[in-house]
Each structure stands twice: as C-alpha cells, then as structure tokens.
Design an enzyme around this catalytic site. Sequence first.
Site, PDB file in Angstrom:
ATOM      1  N   ALA A 109       3.635  -0.277  -2.199  1.00  0.00           N
ATOM      2  CA  ALA A 109       3.428  -0.801  -3.548  1.00  0.00           C
ATOM      3  C   ALA A 109       4.701  -0.654  -4.381  1.00  0.00           C
ATOM      4  O   ALA A 109       5.063  -1.551  -5.152  1.00  0.00           O
ATOM      5  CB  ALA A 109       2.261  -0.080  -4.222  1.00  0.00           C
ATOM      6  N   HIS A 135       0.838  -1.196   0.000  1.00  0.00           N
ATOM      7  CA  HIS A 135       0.000   0.000   0.000  1.00  0.00           C
ATOM      8  C   HIS A 135       0.872   1.244   0.000  1.00  0.00           C
ATOM      9  O   HIS A 135       1.815   1.357   0.783  1.00  0.00           O
ATOM     10  CB  HIS A 135      -0.930   0.021   1.211  1.00  0.00           C
ATOM     11  CG  HIS A 135      -1.855   1.204   1.207  1.00  0.00           C
ATOM     12  ND1 HIS A 135      -2.862   1.346   0.278  1.00  0.00           N
ATOM     13  CD2 HIS A 135      -1.913   2.324   1.988  1.00  0.00           C
ATOM     14  CE1 HIS A 135      -3.509   2.475   0.497  1.00  0.00           C
ATOM     15  NE2 HIS A 135      -2.943   3.089   1.520  1.00  0.00           N
ATOM     16  N   SER A 136       0.548   2.195  -0.891  1.00  0.00           N
ATOM     17  CA  SER A 136       1.242   3.472  -1.001  1.00  0.00           C
ATOM     18  C   SER A 136       2.729   3.218  -1.263  1.00  0.00           C
ATOM     19  O   SER A 136       3.073   2.545  -2.228  1.00  0.00           O
ATOM     20  CB  SER A 136       0.988   4.305   0.258  1.00  0.00           C
ATOM     21  OG  SER A 136       1.335   5.649   0.074  1.00  0.00           O
ATOM     22  N   MET A 137       3.615   3.740  -0.439  1.00  0.00           N
ATOM     23  CA  MET A 137       5.035   3.448  -0.611  1.00  0.00           C
ATOM     24  C   MET A 137       5.280   1.952  -0.723  1.00  0.00           C
ATOM     25  O   MET A 137       6.140   1.494  -1.491  1.00  0.00           O
ATOM     26  CB  MET A 137       5.820   4.016   0.569  1.00  0.00           C
ATOM     27  CG  MET A 137       7.247   3.511   0.706  1.00  0.00           C
ATOM     28  SD  MET A 137       8.052   4.119   2.199  1.00  0.00           S
ATOM     29  CE  MET A 137       9.042   2.709   2.654  1.00  0.00           C
ATOM     30  N   SER A 187      -1.628  -1.090  -4.224  1.00  0.00           N
ATOM     31  CA  SER A 187      -2.725  -0.356  -3.599  1.00  0.00           C
ATOM     32  C   SER A 187      -2.315   1.076  -3.268  1.00  0.00           C
ATOM     33  O   SER A 187      -1.233   1.310  -2.708  1.00  0.00           O
ATOM     34  CB  SER A 187      -3.144  -1.087  -2.312  1.00  0.00           C
ATOM     35  OG  SER A 187      -4.036  -0.315  -1.538  1.00  0.00           O
TER      36      SER A 187
END
Length: 252
Positions: free
Chosen positions: A98, A94-96, A122
């Site tokens: 990903a 998720h975010s970083m 994500s």
Amino acid sequence: MTAPSTGTNPWLRRYHAAGADSVSLVCFPHAGGSAGYFHPFSAALAPEVGVVAVQYPGRQDRYAEPPFEDLGELAEAIHQQLAALSGPLAFFGHSMGASVAFEVARLRELGGAGAPLMLFASGRRAPGTRRPGPVGPLDDAAVLAQMKGLGGAHTGLLENPELAELVLPAARSDYRAVAGYTCPPGTVIHSPITVLTGADDPLTTADEADAWRHHTTGPCTVHTFPGGHFFLEPESGAVLATVSGILARLGT
C-alpha cells in the site's frame, strides 16, 4: 496455476486475459510477498478487470536479483515499468504494498501520467502516521517471528528451514525498506482512496486506517473486515466484491 504472461517485462505479471477496454488493477505485494499472491484476484476479476501483479526483485524467478532496501527507489523503478501499460489504471497494495502503491501514484502525478482511478490501500496504516518504539525488526529471527505472528497462507512454509531461508533475503530487505520509509506531512495524491482493513490487525488501528483521508484531495472511504493482517484470505469473497463494485461504479 496458469503460467503468467510477462512478455519481456519481469516486473509485471498477467495471469488471465481481460477485455480490451477493461481497467488494469496493478497489485503491489506485502513485505516478503510475490506477484503470485494476487493470482486469485486475477482469476476472480477477469475479464472485466485485468490484474497486473508486480513482481519485486529478489524473489521466485527474480531470486538472483538484489532486492530493494529503499521504498522510494523501489517505487521509482515500478513507476518506470508502468509506462508500458495503456488504458485506465487502478492500484491495489497490501501492507508494504500500500505504501509502494501510494508512492507510485504520487510519482505518476508528478510525471504527468495522471492519477490512478482508485488507490486501494489494504492492511496498512496511513503514510503520515508514526508509532513509538523501534523502527522495525531487522534481524532474521525477528523478521521470521513477525511474519509467522501475522499469519497468512505463507506461515506454514516458514516452518520449513530450507524454504524460510529462500524467503528471508527479500523479506529482510522489505522490512528495512518499510522501516526507512517516511512520508512528509501534507503529502497528497488526487486519486480517491479506498482503505481495506482487518478489525484485529495489530499493524493498523481504526484511527490509523482513517488517517489515509489526509493523503488525498479526493474522497476516502474505509471498509473494515473481520480478521487480522491477512484478512484478504478468509474474507476474499467480500474483499473482491468490494473492489469489483467500486471499479464498476467508476465506469470501468
């Protein structure tokens, strides 16, 4: 919360037992985040899927360890740790996380370990996308302001100066790692990619989410959920149904 099973490896956390033949879903946290963010994933997906949450240095029980400020170096360190896992793997970042997951998947392929069954990307725009303007907020006030602005379960904790002070060193380093990350044009992995994005996420537009398809030789699908950057929390049921459904169809 159930105490994690870590063995002697501080990087990888298992919160619930999984079946002997289950896939391991390796989960990579967001900037400033920790392995515990994925405890609800582990509880919901076990025993069919065994969640392995990555704990980056510089937070919680690894607070005394210096956090990484280079995303490529962080990915290389995690890649080495994943050699301890056996059986089929899928990645969720998720975010970083990903971007880290993408780089670890690339390193696995280059090293001959094989592509993950699926990369779930994500809350993050595709690696090759660029935005104009400053590279990112690097001072403490700006980091805190952006973290609060993005929402999420951690927001209330950041209002407490003492707790915010504990979070800031790792978050600051994570933001620097993200700001300094570049992905050469044409960089691809062979894993299929499933993109999860919030309809109102200020950090990822629909076009930026769709651009992940340029980074895989396999299929790429985009699933859009109501909400902002941390849509995972209010939409957890729908997200988990999507993840478990896709893994089941992959024969895991």
